[in-house]
Design a protein around this motif. Structure first.
Motif, PDB file in Angstrom:
ATOM      1  N   VAL A 100       9.997   7.110   6.331  1.00 15.39           N
ATOM      2  CA  VAL A 100      10.463   6.645   5.020  1.00 15.39           C
ATOM      3  C   VAL A 100      11.463   7.644   4.455  1.00 15.39           C
ATOM      4  CG1 VAL A 100       8.313   5.428   4.585  1.00 15.39           C
ATOM      5  CG2 VAL A 100       8.565   7.778   3.815  1.00 15.39           C
ATOM      6  N   PHE A 101      12.315   7.147   3.590  1.00 16.62           N
ATOM      7  CA  PHE A 101      13.345   7.963   2.936  1.00 16.62           C
ATOM      8  C   PHE A 101      13.148   7.854   1.435  1.00 16.62           C
ATOM      9  CE2 PHE A 101      17.534   8.886   1.213  1.00 16.62           C
ATOM     10  CZ  PHE A 101      17.894  10.008   1.935  1.00 16.62           C
TER      11      PHE A 101
ATOM     12  N   ILE B  29       2.757   6.228  -2.693  1.00 12.96           N
ATOM     13  CA  ILE B  29       3.815   7.172  -3.070  1.00 12.96           C
ATOM     14  C   ILE B  29       3.803   7.402  -4.572  1.00 12.96           C
ATOM     15  CG2 ILE B  29       6.312   7.511  -3.124  1.00 12.96           C
ATOM     16  CD1 ILE B  29       6.480   5.974  -0.491  1.00 12.96           C
ATOM     17  N   ARG B  30       3.588   6.343  -5.352  1.00 11.38           N
ATOM     18  CA  ARG B  30       3.574   6.504  -6.810  1.00 11.38           C
ATOM     19  C   ARG B  30       2.391   7.358  -7.275  1.00 11.38           C
ATOM     20  NH1 ARG B  30       4.659   0.785  -6.733  1.00 11.38           N
ATOM     21  NH2 ARG B  30       6.856   0.346  -7.199  1.00 11.38           N
ATOM     22  N   THR B  31       1.245   7.184  -6.651  1.00 19.23           N
ATOM     23  CA  THR B  31       0.031   7.844  -7.151  1.00 19.23           C
ATOM     24  C   THR B  31      -0.235   9.182  -6.485  1.00 19.23           C
ATOM     25  OG1 THR B  31      -1.262   6.573  -5.540  1.00 19.23           O
ATOM     26  CG2 THR B  31      -1.027   5.647  -7.743  1.00 19.23           C
TER      27      THR B  31
ATOM     28  N   VAL C 157       0.835  -1.211   0.000  1.00 18.82           N
ATOM     29  CA  VAL C 157       0.000   0.000   0.000  1.00 18.82           C
ATOM     30  C   VAL C 157       0.863   1.251   0.000  1.00 18.82           C
ATOM     31  CG1 VAL C 157      -1.700   1.287   1.345  1.00 18.82           C
ATOM     32  CG2 VAL C 157      -1.912  -1.193   1.112  1.00 18.82           C
ATOM     33  N   LEU C 158       1.949   1.237   0.737  1.00 18.10           N
ATOM     34  CA  LEU C 158       2.815   2.420   0.823  1.00 18.10           C
ATOM     35  C   LEU C 158       3.467   2.730  -0.515  1.00 18.10           C
ATOM     36  CD1 LEU C 158       4.121   4.580   2.589  1.00 18.10           C
ATOM     37  CD2 LEU C 158       5.885   2.915   3.222  1.00 18.10           C
TER      38      LEU C 158
ATOM     39  N   LEU D 192      10.667   2.042  -3.181  1.00 19.02           N
ATOM     40  CA  LEU D 192       9.365   2.489  -2.702  1.00 19.02           C
ATOM     41  C   LEU D 192       8.693   1.374  -1.902  1.00 19.02           C
ATOM     42  CD1 LEU D 192       7.935   4.463  -5.765  1.00 19.02           C
ATOM     43  CD2 LEU D 192       9.234   5.304  -3.812  1.00 19.02           C
ATOM     44  N   GLY D 193       8.053   1.756  -0.844  1.00 22.87           N
ATOM     45  CA  GLY D 193       7.401   0.787   0.018  1.00 22.87           C
ATOM     46  C   GLY D 193       8.252   0.341   1.186  1.00 22.87           C
ATOM     47  N   SER D 194       9.532   0.736   1.209  1.00 23.16           N
ATOM     48  CA  SER D 194      10.408   0.386   2.329  1.00 23.16           C
ATOM     49  C   SER D 194      10.447   1.540   3.318  1.00 23.16           C
ATOM     50  CB  SER D 194      11.815   0.060   1.824  1.00 23.16           C
ATOM     51  OG  SER D 194      12.360   1.180   1.135  1.00 23.16           O
TER      52      SER D 194
END
Length: 270
Positions: free
Chosen positions: A138-139, A74-76, A69-70, A120-122
């Motif tokens: 997140v970074f 971030i992408r959208t 989900v994360l 992404l997602g980490s």
């Protein structure tokens, strides 16, 4: 004890004690309230009916659901590649006050950032973990040529009907220089040397603005402004005390002169 026998002195002592009883609490409150509080010890009002949620382990099953989900959020929503798709990834609290049309147009309460599709997602840090709430740090890396620096953001995800949704997103800190495109920064050509007979003038030094004061000067100024009300309150105590001392000396001198005069009259009468 002779002071207590005098009606005038008893009135003066009562007035002095009243002034001291009023001034001392005011001085104490002025010093106590002007002292800056400790930001690490913030005590707020108690909320009735609120219970602190219990901590729960951030299991691998939770990590897989949160990571998926994360990354999509971030992408959208963050990168604004497809804001309409992020509507189903946001919790009701994050969508509060925003219509679906406004959200699809990109008018959503999420600060945009051109995130690079890398990791992404980490997350770098797990701030807290409860049964249905996860707080992460997140970074993100910026896309080349975007002019943005690397970003650290705080994000909170909640589980709603078995599905993880993003409930909070806030940029925390930018790191390093901005990402510029190749060739965007060109070296300035050096000026050609002038004739030997002409002297080059040194560059003018730019004076720093007067408003840019150091933290030490602002702290010193705050201490001066704090000393003004304390000094005024101290005068409320010192002025009556000084007046009482002067009056006491005058009365003592008058009593001595009267005793001396009375003794001399007794000698003359004898």
């Amino acid at each position: 004890m002779w002071i207590l026998r005098s009606y005038r002195w008893r009135r003066r002592l009562i007035a002095i004690f009243l002034l001291v009883g009023i001034a001392v609490p005011l001085v104490y409150l002025g010093i106590h309230l002007s002292t800056p509080g400790d930001p690490e010890n913030a005590n707020g009002p108690e909320v009735r009916g609120y219970t602190q949620p219990r901590k729960a382990p951030f299991t691998r099953a939770k990590q897989r659901g949160v990571r998926r989900v994360l990354a999509a959020f971030i992408r959208t929503a963050v990168s604004r590649q497809d804001a309409a798709r992020s509507w189903n990834l946001a919790a009701p609290t994050l969508k509060e006050g925003v219509s679906r049309k406004e959200w699809n147009r990109g008018e959503l309460p999420v600060v945009p950032y051109p995130a690079l599709d890398r990791g992404l997602g980490s997350w770098d840090l797990v701030n807290y973990s409860y049964r249905d709430t996860i707080g992460l740090e997140v970074f993100l890396f910026p896309k080349p040529g975007s002019g943005y620096s690397a970003l650290t953001a705080d994000v909170e995800l909640v589980r709603n009907h078995g599905k993880w949704l993003v409930d909070y997103w806030m940029p925390k800190k930018y790191h390093g220089p901005p990402a510029l495109a190749k060739g965007a920064v060109k070296a300035k050509p050096r000026p050609k040397a002038k004739a030997a007979g002409k002297r080059r003038h040194p560059p003018k030094q730019v004076q720093p603005p007067a408003e840019a004061s150091s933290p030490r000067s602002s702290t010193h100024l705050g201490a001066i402004w704090l000393a003004v009300p304390i000094g005024i309150l101290s005068l409320i105590v010192l002025v009556p005390v000084a007046f009482g001392i002067v009056s006491w000396r005058r009365n003592r001198q008058a009593a001595l002169e009267y005793a001396h005069w009375q003794g001399r009259n007794e000698k003359d009468a004898a």
